[in-house]
Design a protein around this motif. Structure first.
Motif, short mmCIF file in Angstrom:
data_model
loop_
_atom_site.label_atom_id
_atom_site.label_comp_id
_atom_site.label_asym_id
_atom_site.label_seq_id
_atom_site.Cartn_x
_atom_site.Cartn_y
_atom_site.Cartn_z
N LEU A 242 -17.52 -1.78 -0.25
CA LEU A 242 -17.12 -0.43 -0.67
C LEU A 242 -15.71 -0.46 -1.26
N LYS A 243 -14.84 -1.21 -0.57
CA LYS A 243 -13.47 -1.28 -1.04
C LYS A 243 -13.39 -1.93 -2.43
N VAL B 252 -10.16 3.47 -1.45
CA VAL B 252 -9.82 2.04 -1.42
C VAL B 252 -9.06 1.71 -0.13
N ALA B 253 -8.05 2.54 0.18
CA ALA B 253 -7.20 2.27 1.34
C ALA B 253 -7.99 2.39 2.64
N LEU C 21 -3.37 6.10 5.97
CA LEU C 21 -3.36 6.90 4.75
C LEU C 21 -2.11 7.79 4.69
N SER C 22 -1.70 8.31 5.84
CA SER C 22 -0.52 9.18 5.81
C SER C 22 0.75 8.39 5.53
N ILE C 23 0.73 7.08 5.81
CA ILE C 23 1.88 6.24 5.44
C ILE C 23 2.04 6.23 3.92
N LEU D 256 0.82 -1.20 0.00
CA LEU D 256 0.00 0.00 0.00
C LEU D 256 0.86 1.26 0.00
N ALA D 257 1.93 1.23 0.81
CA ALA D 257 2.84 2.39 0.87
C ALA D 257 3.46 2.63 -0.50
#
Lengths: 155, 182
Positions: free
Chosen positions: A102-103, A145-146, B33-35, A37-38
Protein backbone atom coordinates in the motif's frame (compact mmCIF):
# COMPACT_ATOMS: atom_id res chain seq x y z
CA UNK A 1 13.24 -15.58 -10.99
CA UNK A 2 10.00 -14.86 -9.16
CA UNK A 3 9.39 -11.60 -7.35
CA UNK A 4 9.67 -13.41 -4.05
CA UNK A 5 13.09 -14.75 -5.01
CA UNK A 6 14.18 -11.23 -5.85
CA UNK A 7 13.07 -10.00 -2.42
CA UNK A 8 14.75 -12.97 -0.76
CA UNK A 9 17.95 -12.18 -2.63
CA UNK A 10 17.72 -8.49 -1.67
CA UNK A 11 17.44 -9.46 1.98
CA UNK A 12 20.68 -11.42 1.71
CA UNK A 13 22.64 -8.45 0.30
CA UNK A 14 25.52 -7.27 2.52
CA UNK A 15 23.67 -4.09 3.55
CA UNK A 16 20.60 -6.04 4.62
CA UNK A 17 22.67 -8.54 6.57
CA UNK A 18 24.74 -5.80 8.19
CA UNK A 19 21.64 -4.02 9.48
CA UNK A 20 20.01 -7.26 10.69
CA UNK A 21 23.14 -8.25 12.58
CA UNK A 22 23.37 -4.91 14.34
CA UNK A 23 21.25 -4.03 17.36
CA UNK A 24 21.41 -0.28 16.78
CA UNK A 25 21.66 0.26 12.99
CA UNK A 26 17.96 -0.28 12.29
CA UNK A 27 16.80 2.12 15.03
CA UNK A 28 19.39 4.69 13.96
CA UNK A 29 18.37 4.61 10.29
CA UNK A 30 14.71 4.53 11.29
CA UNK A 31 15.19 7.69 13.36
CA UNK A 32 16.69 9.57 10.41
CA UNK A 33 13.82 8.25 8.28
CA UNK A 34 11.39 9.85 10.75
CA UNK A 35 13.27 13.15 10.66
CA UNK A 36 13.00 13.13 6.87
CA UNK A 37 9.28 12.47 7.22
CA UNK A 38 8.86 15.49 9.50
CA UNK A 39 10.66 17.71 6.99
CA UNK A 40 8.59 16.28 4.15
CA UNK A 41 5.42 17.11 6.09
CA UNK A 42 6.55 20.71 6.46
CA UNK A 43 7.54 21.11 2.82
CA UNK A 44 4.27 19.62 1.56
CA UNK A 45 2.16 21.68 3.97
CA UNK A 46 3.83 25.01 3.17
CA UNK A 47 2.27 24.77 -0.30
CA UNK A 48 -0.96 22.98 0.64
CA UNK A 49 -1.80 25.36 3.48
CA UNK A 50 -1.40 28.27 1.06
CA UNK A 51 -3.71 26.57 -1.43
CA UNK A 52 -6.24 26.19 1.40
CA UNK A 53 -6.06 29.91 2.12
CA UNK A 54 -3.73 29.73 5.13
CA UNK A 55 0.04 29.93 5.40
CA UNK A 56 2.02 32.82 3.97
CA UNK A 57 -0.36 35.26 2.25
CA UNK A 58 2.44 37.34 0.71
CA UNK A 59 3.48 34.54 -1.60
CA UNK A 60 1.62 32.74 -4.34
CA UNK A 61 1.36 28.97 -4.25
CA UNK A 62 3.63 28.86 -7.29
CA UNK A 63 6.33 30.84 -5.49
CA UNK A 64 6.02 28.54 -2.50
CA UNK A 65 6.42 25.50 -4.74
CA UNK A 66 9.70 26.95 -6.03
CA UNK A 67 10.99 28.03 -2.63
CA UNK A 68 10.17 24.82 -0.80
CA UNK A 69 11.44 22.60 -3.62
CA UNK A 70 15.01 22.21 -2.22
CA UNK A 71 13.58 21.12 1.17
CA UNK A 72 11.09 18.82 -0.50
CA UNK A 73 13.81 17.18 -2.58
CA UNK A 74 16.12 17.01 0.44
CA UNK A 75 13.40 15.31 2.48
CA UNK A 76 12.62 12.81 -0.29
CA UNK A 77 16.31 12.07 -0.78
CA UNK A 78 16.71 11.44 2.96
CA UNK A 79 13.64 9.22 3.04
CA UNK A 80 14.77 7.14 0.06
CA UNK A 81 18.38 6.91 1.26
CA UNK A 82 17.21 5.59 4.64
CA UNK A 83 14.18 3.70 3.38
CA UNK A 84 16.16 1.46 1.03
CA UNK A 85 18.48 0.04 3.72
CA UNK A 86 15.50 -0.43 6.08
CA UNK A 87 13.77 -2.36 3.30
CA UNK A 88 16.86 -4.44 2.51
CA UNK A 89 17.08 -5.56 6.13
CA UNK A 90 13.59 -7.09 6.03
CA UNK A 91 12.67 -7.49 2.36
CA UNK A 92 10.91 -10.84 2.85
CA UNK A 93 8.72 -9.42 5.63
CA UNK A 94 7.87 -6.52 3.31
CA UNK A 95 6.94 -8.94 0.54
CA UNK A 96 4.23 -10.41 2.78
CA UNK A 97 3.15 -7.05 4.22
CA UNK A 98 -0.01 -5.41 2.83
CA UNK A 99 1.10 -2.16 4.43
CA UNK A 100 4.34 -2.22 2.44
CA UNK A 101 2.59 -2.63 -0.91
CA UNK A 102 0.00 0.00 0.00
CA UNK A 103 2.80 2.36 0.91
CA UNK A 104 4.72 1.78 -2.32
CA UNK A 105 1.57 2.23 -4.39
CA UNK A 106 0.66 5.41 -2.51
CA UNK A 107 4.24 6.65 -2.84
CA UNK A 108 4.18 6.35 -6.62
CA UNK A 109 0.85 8.21 -6.68
CA UNK A 110 2.14 10.85 -4.26
CA UNK A 111 5.31 11.54 -6.24
CA UNK A 112 3.48 11.57 -9.57
CA UNK A 113 0.74 13.82 -8.26
CA UNK A 114 3.07 16.23 -6.47
CA UNK A 115 5.58 16.76 -9.24
CA UNK A 116 3.39 15.97 -12.22
CA UNK A 117 0.19 17.74 -11.23
CA UNK A 118 0.24 19.89 -8.08
CA UNK A 119 3.54 21.68 -8.59
CA UNK A 120 2.79 22.33 -12.26
CA UNK A 121 -0.61 23.90 -11.84
CA UNK A 122 -0.38 25.38 -8.31
CA UNK A 123 0.96 28.62 -9.78
CA UNK A 124 -1.83 29.02 -12.31
CA UNK A 125 -5.00 31.04 -11.84
CA UNK A 126 -7.19 28.46 -10.12
CA UNK A 127 -10.62 28.89 -8.63
CA UNK A 128 -11.03 28.13 -4.94
CA UNK A 129 -12.44 24.63 -5.27
CA UNK A 130 -9.57 23.64 -7.55
CA UNK A 131 -7.04 24.92 -5.03
CA UNK A 132 -8.78 23.07 -2.23
CA UNK A 133 -9.00 19.85 -4.22
CA UNK A 134 -5.31 20.06 -5.08
CA UNK A 135 -4.28 20.61 -1.45
CA UNK A 136 -6.65 17.99 -0.02
CA UNK A 137 -5.49 15.35 -2.48
CA UNK A 138 -1.86 16.14 -1.73
CA UNK A 139 -2.34 15.93 2.06
CA UNK A 140 -4.44 12.76 1.80
CA UNK A 141 -1.99 10.87 -0.39
CA UNK A 142 1.10 11.81 1.66
CA UNK A 143 -0.64 10.92 4.92
CA UNK A 144 -1.49 7.55 3.39
CA UNK A 145 2.17 6.99 2.53
CA UNK A 146 3.23 7.90 6.08
CA UNK A 147 0.53 5.89 7.84
CA UNK A 148 1.06 2.79 5.71
CA UNK A 149 4.81 3.17 6.24
CA UNK A 150 4.36 3.22 10.00
CA UNK A 151 2.09 0.21 9.72
CA UNK A 152 4.85 -1.92 8.15
CA UNK A 153 6.35 -1.99 11.63
CA UNK A 154 3.20 -3.47 13.15
CA UNK A 155 2.90 -6.41 10.80
CA UNK B 1 5.35 8.99 40.77
CA UNK B 2 6.32 5.36 40.17
CA UNK B 3 3.45 4.26 42.39
CA UNK B 4 1.09 6.45 40.41
CA UNK B 5 2.32 4.82 37.17
CA UNK B 6 1.89 1.38 38.70
CA UNK B 7 -1.67 2.26 39.64
CA UNK B 8 -2.26 3.72 36.16
CA UNK B 9 -1.15 0.41 34.65
CA UNK B 10 -3.86 -1.45 36.61
CA UNK B 11 -6.72 0.65 35.24
CA UNK B 12 -8.96 -1.09 32.75
CA UNK B 13 -8.48 1.43 29.94
CA UNK B 14 -4.70 1.22 30.19
CA UNK B 15 -4.77 -2.57 29.93
CA UNK B 16 -7.33 -2.37 27.14
CA UNK B 17 -5.25 0.08 25.12
CA UNK B 18 -2.06 -1.89 25.70
CA UNK B 19 -3.60 -5.16 24.59
CA UNK B 20 -5.77 -3.86 21.77
CA UNK B 21 -4.91 -5.13 18.33
CA UNK B 22 -5.71 -1.92 16.47
CA UNK B 23 -6.14 0.97 18.91
CA UNK B 24 -2.53 1.12 20.05
CA UNK B 25 -1.06 1.07 16.50
CA UNK B 26 -3.68 3.59 15.40
CA UNK B 27 -2.77 5.98 18.20
CA UNK B 28 0.92 5.52 17.42
CA UNK B 29 0.30 6.21 13.72
CA UNK B 30 -1.67 9.35 14.62
CA UNK B 31 1.29 10.37 16.80
CA UNK B 32 3.65 10.03 13.81
CA UNK B 33 1.32 11.85 11.43
CA UNK B 34 0.96 14.73 13.86
CA UNK B 35 4.77 15.03 13.94
CA UNK B 36 4.59 15.88 10.23
CA UNK B 37 2.25 18.76 11.01
CA UNK B 38 3.97 19.86 14.19
CA UNK B 39 7.70 19.46 13.54
CA UNK B 40 7.21 19.98 9.80
CA UNK B 41 5.73 23.44 10.24
CA UNK B 42 8.01 24.55 13.10
CA UNK B 43 11.01 23.57 10.95
CA UNK B 44 10.13 26.22 8.39
CA UNK B 45 9.74 28.85 11.13
CA UNK B 46 13.20 27.84 12.37
CA UNK B 47 14.60 27.96 8.81
CA UNK B 48 13.26 31.53 8.56
CA UNK B 49 14.89 32.53 11.86
CA UNK B 50 18.13 31.04 10.53
CA UNK B 51 17.77 33.06 7.33
CA UNK B 52 17.61 29.91 5.20
CA UNK B 53 14.22 30.40 3.56
CA UNK B 54 11.40 32.94 2.93
CA UNK B 55 14.03 35.62 3.40
CA UNK B 56 11.78 38.30 1.94
CA UNK B 57 8.93 37.56 4.37
CA UNK B 58 9.05 39.30 7.79
CA UNK B 59 9.99 36.83 10.53
CA UNK B 60 6.98 37.86 12.61
CA UNK B 61 4.69 37.08 9.68
CA UNK B 62 6.11 33.58 9.26
CA UNK B 63 5.63 33.03 12.99
CA UNK B 64 2.09 34.37 13.16
CA UNK B 65 0.90 32.57 10.02
CA UNK B 66 2.59 29.19 10.55
CA UNK B 67 2.79 28.69 14.33
CA UNK B 68 -0.98 28.15 14.79
CA UNK B 69 -0.57 24.96 12.74
CA UNK B 70 2.45 23.99 14.81
CA UNK B 71 0.34 24.42 17.94
CA UNK B 72 -2.45 22.29 16.46
CA UNK B 73 0.05 19.55 15.58
CA UNK B 74 1.60 19.78 19.03
CA UNK B 75 -1.81 19.40 20.66
CA UNK B 76 -2.49 16.18 18.73
CA UNK B 77 1.01 14.97 19.58
CA UNK B 78 0.36 15.63 23.28
CA UNK B 79 -2.99 13.83 23.33
CA UNK B 80 -1.76 10.80 21.38
CA UNK B 81 1.52 10.81 23.33
CA UNK B 82 -0.35 10.85 26.64
CA UNK B 83 -2.44 7.89 25.44
CA UNK B 84 0.71 5.97 24.46
CA UNK B 85 2.15 6.66 27.92
CA UNK B 86 -1.13 5.64 29.52
CA UNK B 87 -1.03 2.30 27.67
CA UNK B 88 2.47 1.45 29.00
CA UNK B 89 3.02 3.69 32.02
CA UNK B 90 5.61 1.93 34.18
CA UNK B 91 8.07 0.91 31.49
CA UNK B 92 7.80 4.32 29.80
CA UNK B 93 8.29 6.18 33.07
CA UNK B 94 11.44 4.12 33.69
CA UNK B 95 12.73 4.60 30.13
CA UNK B 96 15.93 6.58 29.84
CA UNK B 97 14.89 7.76 26.37
CA UNK B 98 11.51 8.94 27.60
CA UNK B 99 13.20 10.91 30.37
CA UNK B 100 15.69 12.56 28.00
CA UNK B 101 12.80 13.35 25.66
CA UNK B 102 10.83 15.02 28.45
CA UNK B 103 13.87 17.04 29.56
CA UNK B 104 14.49 18.24 26.00
CA UNK B 105 10.80 19.11 25.68
CA UNK B 106 11.22 21.46 28.63
CA UNK B 107 14.27 23.09 27.01
CA UNK B 108 12.35 23.44 23.75
CA UNK B 109 9.44 24.99 25.64
CA UNK B 110 11.68 27.61 27.27
CA UNK B 111 13.17 28.38 23.85
CA UNK B 112 9.69 28.82 22.34
CA UNK B 113 8.76 31.11 25.22
CA UNK B 114 11.87 33.24 24.66
CA UNK B 115 11.19 33.54 20.91
CA UNK B 116 7.57 34.40 21.52
CA UNK B 117 8.37 36.98 24.18
CA UNK B 118 10.70 38.67 21.72
CA UNK B 119 8.71 38.44 18.49
CA UNK B 120 5.30 38.78 20.12
CA UNK B 121 5.98 42.39 21.04
CA UNK B 122 5.77 45.36 18.69
CA UNK B 123 7.71 44.56 15.50
CA UNK B 124 11.36 43.92 16.24
CA UNK B 125 13.99 45.93 14.43
CA UNK B 126 15.22 42.90 12.49
CA UNK B 127 11.77 41.71 11.41
CA UNK B 128 12.54 42.27 7.71
CA UNK B 129 16.18 41.31 7.77
CA UNK B 130 16.77 38.42 5.35
CA UNK B 131 19.18 37.01 7.92
CA UNK B 132 18.07 37.69 11.51
CA UNK B 133 20.65 38.55 14.20
CA UNK B 134 22.71 35.92 15.99
CA UNK B 135 20.33 35.53 18.92
CA UNK B 136 17.39 34.78 16.65
CA UNK B 137 19.43 32.39 14.53
CA UNK B 138 20.57 30.67 17.70
CA UNK B 139 16.96 30.28 18.82
CA UNK B 140 16.12 28.67 15.47
CA UNK B 141 19.07 26.30 15.73
CA UNK B 142 18.20 25.35 19.33
CA UNK B 143 14.63 24.67 18.27
CA UNK B 144 15.70 22.42 15.38
CA UNK B 145 18.16 20.57 17.62
CA UNK B 146 15.52 20.07 20.32
CA UNK B 147 12.82 18.71 18.01
CA UNK B 148 15.36 16.45 16.29
CA UNK B 149 16.33 15.03 19.69
CA UNK B 150 12.70 14.67 20.71
CA UNK B 151 11.90 12.67 17.56
CA UNK B 152 14.96 10.41 17.87
CA UNK B 153 14.62 9.72 21.61
CA UNK B 154 10.88 9.26 21.15
CA UNK B 155 11.47 6.60 18.50
CA UNK B 156 14.06 4.89 20.72
CA UNK B 157 11.63 4.46 23.64
CA UNK B 158 10.48 1.36 21.77
CA UNK B 159 13.90 -0.29 22.21
CA UNK B 160 14.72 -2.11 25.43
CA UNK B 161 18.54 -1.79 25.56
CA UNK B 162 18.45 0.14 28.82
CA UNK B 163 15.30 -1.31 30.38
CA UNK B 164 15.41 -1.71 34.15
CA UNK B 165 14.75 -5.45 33.92
CA UNK B 166 17.88 -5.89 31.80
CA UNK B 167 20.63 -5.77 34.40
CA UNK B 168 23.47 -5.18 34.87
CA UNK B 169 23.38 -1.64 33.49
CA UNK B 170 25.93 1.08 34.18
CA UNK B 171 25.17 3.04 37.37
CA UNK B 172 24.42 6.24 35.46
CA UNK B 173 21.82 4.42 33.36
CA UNK B 174 20.04 3.07 36.42
CA UNK B 175 20.21 6.48 38.03
CA UNK B 176 18.90 8.35 35.00
CA UNK B 177 16.17 5.81 34.32
CA UNK B 178 15.23 5.73 38.02
CA UNK B 179 15.39 1.93 38.12
CA UNK B 180 14.06 0.63 41.44
CA UNK B 181 16.93 -1.70 42.40
CA UNK B 182 16.92 -3.91 45.46
Amino acid sequence: MTLFEVFDWLEQTPIGTLIRDSSWLFPAIESVHLLGLALLGGAVLMVDLRLLGFGLPGKTAGELVDQTRPWMLGAIATLIATGIPLFLSEAVKCYFSDAFWLKMGALVVALGFTFGVRDRIAGRALVIWQQRALASASIAVWLTVAAAGRWIGFS
Amino acid sequence: MLEFCEWLATTAWSIGLHESLYMYPLVETAHVLSIMLFVGTISFVDFRLLGWTFRDVPSSEVVSRIVPFTVAGFAICMVTGALLFYAIPVRTYLSIFFRIKMAVLVVAGINVWLIHRHLGRSPVEWDRWPRPPLRARLAGAVSLACWTTVIVTGRLIAYNWFDCDRQPQPDWVNWLAGCPLE
